[in-house]
Design an enzyme around this catalytic site. Sequence first.
Site, PDB file in Angstrom:
ATOM      1  N   SER A  45       0.828  -1.218   0.000  1.00  0.00           N
ATOM      2  CA  SER A  45       0.000   0.000   0.000  1.00  0.00           C
ATOM      3  C   SER A  45       0.860   1.265   0.000  1.00  0.00           C
ATOM      4  CB  SER A  45      -0.977   0.001   1.172  1.00  0.00           C
ATOM      5  OG  SER A  45      -0.298   0.208   2.387  1.00  0.00           O
ATOM      6  N   ASN A  46       2.030   1.230   0.612  1.00  0.00           N
ATOM      7  CA  ASN A  46       2.903   2.420   0.555  1.00  0.00           C
ATOM      8  C   ASN A  46       3.397   2.646  -0.868  1.00  0.00           C
ATOM      9  OD1 ASN A  46       3.530   3.876   3.197  1.00  0.00           O
ATOM     10  ND2 ASN A  46       3.528   1.722   3.807  1.00  0.00           N
ATOM     11  N   MET A  66      10.694  -6.832   3.767  1.00  0.00           N
ATOM     12  CA  MET A  66      10.908  -7.500   5.048  1.00  0.00           C
ATOM     13  C   MET A  66      12.237  -8.246   5.142  1.00  0.00           C
ATOM     14  SD  MET A  66       8.210  -6.494   6.489  1.00  0.00           S
ATOM     15  CE  MET A  66       8.068  -7.470   7.985  1.00  0.00           C
ATOM     16  N   ARG A  67      13.273  -7.669   4.566  1.00  0.00           N
ATOM     17  CA  ARG A  67      14.591  -8.295   4.686  1.00  0.00           C
ATOM     18  C   ARG A  67      15.606  -7.230   5.022  1.00  0.00           C
ATOM     19  NH1 ARG A  67      16.305 -13.255   2.214  1.00  0.00           N
ATOM     20  NH2 ARG A  67      18.301 -12.469   1.508  1.00  0.00           N
ATOM     21  N   ASP A 117      16.386  -0.369  11.258  1.00  0.00           N
ATOM     22  CA  ASP A 117      15.492   0.789  11.427  1.00  0.00           C
ATOM     23  C   ASP A 117      16.219   1.926  12.147  1.00  0.00           C
ATOM     24  OD1 ASP A 117      13.375  -0.637  10.250  1.00  0.00           O
ATOM     25  OD2 ASP A 117      12.858  -1.560  12.155  1.00  0.00           O
ATOM     26  N   GLY A 154      22.292  -0.309  10.449  1.00  0.00           N
ATOM     27  CA  GLY A 154      21.539  -0.769  11.626  1.00  0.00           C
ATOM     28  C   GLY A 154      20.107  -1.121  11.245  1.00  0.00           C
ATOM     29  N   LEU A 192      19.137  -5.434   4.516  1.00  0.00           N
ATOM     30  CA  LEU A 192      20.038  -5.277   3.372  1.00  0.00           C
ATOM     31  C   LEU A 192      21.476  -5.443   3.852  1.00  0.00           C
ATOM     32  CD1 LEU A 192      18.355  -2.180   1.715  1.00  0.00           C
ATOM     33  CD2 LEU A 192      18.373  -4.524   0.811  1.00  0.00           C
ATOM     34  N   HIS A 245       8.782   3.101   8.621  1.00  0.00           N
ATOM     35  CA  HIS A 245       8.595   2.184   9.754  1.00  0.00           C
ATOM     36  C   HIS A 245       7.396   2.647  10.585  1.00  0.00           C
ATOM     37  CE1 HIS A 245       9.742  -0.811  12.681  1.00  0.00           C
ATOM     38  NE2 HIS A 245       9.490   0.097  13.614  1.00  0.00           N
ATOM     39  N   ASN A 304      13.391   4.202   4.059  1.00  0.00           N
ATOM     40  CA  ASN A 304      12.506   3.174   4.614  1.00  0.00           C
ATOM     41  C   ASN A 304      11.397   3.845   5.400  1.00  0.00           C
ATOM     42  OD1 ASN A 304      11.639   0.513   5.353  1.00  0.00           O
ATOM     43  ND2 ASN A 304      12.568   0.808   7.372  1.00  0.00           N
TER      44      ASN A 304
HETATM   45  C1  GRF Z   1       4.018  -0.727   6.709  1.00  0.00           C
HETATM   46  O1  GRF Z   1       3.399  -0.625   7.967  1.00  0.00           O
HETATM   47  C2  GRF Z   1       5.441  -0.234   6.774  1.00  0.00           C
HETATM   48  O2  GRF Z   1       5.623   0.812   7.683  1.00  0.00           O
HETATM   49  C3  GRF Z   1       6.186  -1.448   7.254  1.00  0.00           C
HETATM   50  O3  GRF Z   1       5.551  -2.528   6.607  1.00  0.00           O
HETATM   51  C4  GRF Z   1       4.211  -2.174   6.279  1.00  0.00           C
HETATM   52  C5  GRF Z   1       4.066  -2.332   4.814  1.00  0.00           C
HETATM   53  O4  GRF Z   1       2.754  -2.100   4.350  1.00  0.00           O
HETATM   54  N1  GRF Z   1       7.602  -1.320   6.959  1.00  0.00           N
HETATM   55  P1  GRF Z   1       2.503  -1.992   2.798  1.00  0.00           P
HETATM   56  O5  GRF Z   1       3.091  -3.270   2.161  1.00  0.00           O
HETATM   57  O6  GRF Z   1       3.176  -0.763   2.280  1.00  0.00           O
HETATM   58  O7  GRF Z   1       1.010  -1.956   2.644  1.00  0.00           O
END
Ligand code: GRF
Length: 199
Positions: A13-14, A89-90, A144, A142, A92, A108, A106
């Site tokens: 979604s982002n 979700m990995r 986040d 590091g 780097l 968060h 990124n």
């Molecule tokens: C979001 O909450 C983002 O902050 C985190 O993972 C989630 C990803 O959501 N890193 P989407 O895939 O962008 O919908």
Amino acid sequence: MKRLGILISGRGSNFEAIAQNIAAGSISAEIAVVIANRPEARGLATALRLGLNAVCIPSKGLDREIYDRMLLEELSRNAVDLVCLAGYMRLLSATFIRQFPNRILNIHPSLLPSFPGLDAQHQALDHGVKISGCTVHFVDEGLDAGPIILQSAVEVLDGDSAETLSARILQEEHRIYSEAIRLVLAGNYRIEGRRVTLT
Ligand code: GRF
């Protein structure tokens, strides 16, 4: 026109919010490539539907250095200027990060440095904080941890579950991620230590 490379693992979604802002002309950049590390990532289907250059490079079972080299090749093939992690979700590798110094962003879902890592919204509820939010930051080696570009605070309500809190934070994520990309692309900032200030 600056070229964005977007890395996703899931819903996307982002990424979609960024794509919408580009389409609406409120970010002047183009999406050069969307890369998913999981074939089932919903964002991958969205990217293809939007007619974007989208590829899946499955990471399962691959050593980080080897996988990141594959990512770097794909990004350089597409002449990417700025890498945007959007639910990627990995971690780097240092090798990857060094190729894009202060050129990886990124998002968060907490007010860093509180609650880095997984399930930040759960962590916030478990800790009992009254205010949480989201953070866009530069990526360093590091977790986040890099210099903070923008944050937005979201109130934690008494009746909140991880889902309701996440949904309100997500609205802010969609807003500040695009704002941070605009800011970084415009180049009107300075990084001094951990502080990012507008120039
Ligand atoms: C979001 O909450 C983002 O902050 C985190 O993972 C989630 C990803 O959501 N890193 P989407 O895939 O962008 O919908």
